[in-house]
Design a protein around this motif. Sequence first.
Motif, mmCIF file in Angstrom:
data_model
loop_
_atom_site.group_PDB
_atom_site.id
_atom_site.type_symbol
_atom_site.label_atom_id
_atom_site.label_comp_id
_atom_site.label_asym_id
_atom_site.label_seq_id
_atom_site.Cartn_x
_atom_site.Cartn_y
_atom_site.Cartn_z
ATOM 1 N N ASP A 1 0.709 -1.170 -0.045
ATOM 2 C CA ASP A 1 0.039 -0.087 -0.041
ATOM 3 C C ASP A 1 0.703 1.157 0.037
ATOM 4 N N LEU B 1 0.848 4.320 -3.017
ATOM 5 C CA LEU B 1 0.614 5.802 -2.405
ATOM 6 C C LEU B 1 1.612 6.630 -3.038
ATOM 7 N N GLU C 1 -2.455 15.156 -4.208
ATOM 8 C CA GLU C 1 -2.562 13.972 -4.085
ATOM 9 C C GLU C 1 -2.602 14.010 -2.334
ATOM 10 N N ARG D 1 -6.109 10.609 -7.160
ATOM 11 C CA ARG D 1 -6.340 9.000 -7.317
ATOM 12 C C ARG D 1 -6.957 8.523 -6.102
ATOM 13 N N TYR D 2 -6.478 8.778 -4.880
ATOM 14 C CA TYR D 2 -6.833 8.164 -3.642
ATOM 15 C C TYR D 2 -7.632 9.104 -2.831
ATOM 16 N N GLN D 3 -8.656 8.585 -2.265
ATOM 17 C CA GLN D 3 -9.526 9.401 -1.173
ATOM 18 C C GLN D 3 -9.458 8.972 0.039
ATOM 19 N N TRP D 4 -8.716 9.821 1.168
ATOM 20 C CA TRP D 4 -8.603 9.358 2.450
ATOM 21 C C TRP D 4 -9.715 9.683 3.321
ATOM 22 N N PRO E 1 -10.850 3.045 -4.617
ATOM 23 C CA PRO E 1 -9.543 3.885 -4.291
ATOM 24 C C PRO E 1 -9.506 4.550 -3.001
ATOM 25 N N SER E 2 -10.022 3.935 -1.808
ATOM 26 C CA SER E 2 -9.979 4.593 -0.825
ATOM 27 C C SER E 2 -8.929 4.079 0.312
ATOM 28 N N VAL E 3 -8.398 5.233 1.088
ATOM 29 C CA VAL E 3 -7.610 4.833 2.286
ATOM 30 C C VAL E 3 -8.221 5.028 3.502
ATOM 31 N N ARG F 1 -7.623 0.592 -1.280
ATOM 32 C CA ARG F 1 -6.227 0.508 -1.257
ATOM 33 C C ARG F 1 -5.602 0.378 0.087
#
Length: 373
Positions: free
Chosen positions: A23, A27, A214, A247-250, A276-278, A307
């Motif tokens: 992971d 990232l 990001e 790209r990723y959502q936190w 695409p989640s953290v 993710r």
Amino acid sequence: MPRFLHTADWQMGRAFSRFETEDGAALVEARFEAIEKLARLANEHRCDAILVAGDVFDAQTVADRTIRRVFNATRGFTGPWVMLPGNHDAALAESVWTRARRLGAVPDNIHLALEPGTINLEPQGLAILCAPLTQRNTYSDLTATFNSCETPEGLVRIGLAHGSVQGLLPDEIDSTNPILPNRAETARLDYFALGDWHGTKQIDERTWYSGTPEPERFRNNGAGYALIINLSGPGELPAVTPVETARYQWHQWRQTLTVESDLDQLLERLQALPEPSVLDLRLDGSVTLAGEERLINALSVAEARFRSIQCDRSGLQLEPTDDDIAALKADGYVGEVIEHLRTQQQNDDAEAARDALAVLAGLLKERKQEISE
């Protein structure tokens, strides 16, 4: 009509050691992909330039490979880039920037604003007033020189700086690298491009933080965007358009489970999250043995979908119902052990007792299934 893209706080070279190796690597890679996306967006929106308001790099000590990859990622946009040192990559006498030049990694279309002054991009109609940080922290407003800076007639005046607008950001960052709140007005700036705050934030009609393209931390502050700026001419107000780049959502959730419907709602939220989640999840309260099984299964599914998901259940107690206990058919000594573990959850070793209870319940359930088969 000048048009440019405003971005900041790439933090290239940042490590994600708190995550699993796979992971963390993904990232890191997403940050390089973000630069490539910025280049594509600049082309799609027919931008004249890209301005980077500080913290391109996360530290002075990033690897040579990281330096080369950063500049390689900019190749998609062949117009001018202006990169400003921030507090993480300050323009020291010996810095990541001087190393980049020695490596021959900096393309000809990238302007490094390593000294205070103005970069005139006359073909693009831009005069960029730069206030680079030459040390990590300063207690004076480096943008004060903008007031007396003259620029060629006909070019729009753009301020480029990295720091904390005083009185308008959270107290914990409202200290070093100060910037006057009305600097755009005092310096007659058509637009003021800022970095340091990692979310998109408007200060006034001419002053914006772009945020990081990001996300890299669990803060709901509007990270994951760049800004497209249109200026019809000197003195005119800018038209600012945020464009999504992440790209990723936190996500960071803190939830207390008390009744069964709380668990139902949590599982529905998990199901609704995009892949695409953290996710950083912390649970407290209590859950039945049946609810614990549902939760574990849902987390297992989420681990394969997202993710990354990290779940802290140390504050969550197991509260078996009478039906739970009856279903386990635990009598005699085993039943006494279960009752003891239920009681121990109220003491200092609550987490160990909860885990032991969960293991014991699982073993009893497996034995029941074996007998029935």
